[in-house]
Design a protein around this motif. Structure first.
Motif, PDB file in Angstrom:
ATOM      1  N   UNK A  77     -18.823 -17.407 -13.406  1.00  0.00           N
ATOM      2  CA  UNK A  77     -17.854 -18.457 -13.741  1.00  0.00           C
ATOM      3  C   UNK A  77     -16.404 -18.055 -13.484  1.00  0.00           C
ATOM      4  N   UNK A  78     -15.646 -19.027 -12.997  1.00  0.00           N
ATOM      5  CA  UNK A  78     -14.203 -18.898 -12.837  1.00  0.00           C
ATOM      6  C   UNK A  78     -13.602 -20.072 -13.610  1.00  0.00           C
ATOM      7  N   UNK A  79     -13.150 -19.817 -14.830  1.00  0.00           N
ATOM      8  CA  UNK A  79     -12.593 -20.878 -15.669  1.00  0.00           C
ATOM      9  C   UNK A  79     -13.646 -21.511 -16.566  1.00  0.00           C
ATOM     10  N   UNK A  80     -13.169 -22.181 -17.602  1.00  0.00           N
ATOM     11  CA  UNK A  80     -14.062 -22.753 -18.608  1.00  0.00           C
ATOM     12  C   UNK A  80     -14.840 -23.958 -18.097  1.00  0.00           C
ATOM     13  N   UNK A  81     -14.321 -24.670 -17.098  1.00  0.00           N
ATOM     14  CA  UNK A  81     -14.988 -25.865 -16.580  1.00  0.00           C
ATOM     15  C   UNK A  81     -15.933 -25.543 -15.435  1.00  0.00           C
ATOM     16  N   UNK A  82     -16.199 -24.284 -15.228  1.00  0.00           N
ATOM     17  CA  UNK A  82     -17.086 -23.853 -14.152  1.00  0.00           C
ATOM     18  C   UNK A  82     -18.503 -24.374 -14.381  1.00  0.00           C
ATOM     19  N   UNK A  83     -19.141 -24.915 -13.331  1.00  0.00           N
ATOM     20  CA  UNK A  83     -20.541 -25.318 -13.477  1.00  0.00           C
ATOM     21  C   UNK A  83     -21.445 -24.109 -13.770  1.00  0.00           C
ATOM     22  N   UNK A 108     -20.552 -21.611 -15.738  1.00  0.00           N
ATOM     23  CA  UNK A 108     -20.421 -21.332 -17.182  1.00  0.00           C
ATOM     24  C   UNK A 108     -21.427 -22.167 -17.964  1.00  0.00           C
ATOM     25  N   UNK A 109     -21.544 -23.457 -17.623  1.00  0.00           N
ATOM     26  CA  UNK A 109     -22.509 -24.300 -18.350  1.00  0.00           C
ATOM     27  C   UNK A 109     -23.942 -23.890 -18.024  1.00  0.00           C
ATOM     28  N   UNK A 110     -24.205 -23.464 -16.793  1.00  0.00           N
ATOM     29  CA  UNK A 110     -25.539 -22.968 -16.432  1.00  0.00           C
ATOM     30  C   UNK A 110     -25.888 -21.741 -17.264  1.00  0.00           C
ATOM     31  N   UNK A 111     -24.925 -20.814 -17.406  1.00  0.00           N
ATOM     32  CA  UNK A 111     -25.173 -19.584 -18.159  1.00  0.00           C
ATOM     33  C   UNK A 111     -25.278 -19.828 -19.670  1.00  0.00           C
ATOM     34  N   UNK A 112     -24.693 -20.914 -20.169  1.00  0.00           N
ATOM     35  CA  UNK A 112     -24.880 -21.251 -21.586  1.00  0.00           C
ATOM     36  C   UNK A 112     -26.343 -21.589 -21.858  1.00  0.00           C
ATOM     37  N   UNK A 113     -26.990 -22.218 -20.887  1.00  0.00           N
ATOM     38  CA  UNK A 113     -28.405 -22.591 -21.026  1.00  0.00           C
ATOM     39  C   UNK A 113     -29.339 -21.455 -20.614  1.00  0.00           C
TER      40      UNK A 113
END
Length: 164
Positions: free
Chosen positions: A89-95, A97-102
């Motif tokens: 991820x680069x930034x909080x809105x990175x796709x 970042x959301x993938x890694x949350x799941x």
């Protein structure tokens, strides 16, 4: 004898030469799929992932490149016939970042296939009701136009098409 009975009772399998040509079932397109360019893997720790492929497995690994438009850092691992793309991820809105949350430990994110005419591919895929992530191609990690096809339209796989 036994051999002649087996031969006469064995089912026959039509060959391509005796049946309709395989290509007759495929509609002609104004564009063609090319080779697999890369398989992308989302990773929670980019340095550890780079080290695995470079130091443990002995692969040639690129430098980290930031792609702010896509919200990712990328690293490419050369495999000879294709590449792996490590995504972080680069930034909080990175796709990513959301993938890694799941998917806390990371995992396969998408596959990238080259096409010879990305604009023609987009036009035809839209007609076939395949959802595309953007109205226009974006410039991808290789400096070439790319689009993403919705995973629900591609049997659960996020597919990136890249202009060859």
């Amino acid at each position: 004898g036994l051999l002649s009975r087996l031969q006469s009772s064995a089912p026959t399998v039509p060959t391509l030469s005796s049946s309709k040509s395989f290509s007759q079932n495929i509609p002609s397109c104004l564009w063609k799929l090319g080779r697999l360019n890369h398989v992308a893997i989302a990773v929670p720790d980019l340095e550890k992932a780079q080290s695995l492929y470079k130091d443990v497995l002995g692969a040639q690994v690129s430098e980290t490149v930031a792609l702010p438009e896509h919200g990712v850092y990328t690293v490419f691992v050369e495999l000879g016939n294709t590449k792996l793309e490590l995504l972080h991820p680069l930034g909080e809105k990175s796709p990513i970042a959301s993938f890694l949350q799941k998917n806390k430990t990371g995992g396969m994110h998408h596959i990238c296939i080259e096409v010879d005419d990305i604009k023609a591919a987009m036009t035809e895929l839209k007609k076939k009701k395949i959802r595309i992530s953007s109205e226009e191609p974006k410039i991808g990690a290789h400096g070439k136009p790319v689009i993403f096809l919705h995973p629900k339209d591609c049997h659960g796989v996020l597919v990136e098409l890249e202009q060859a």
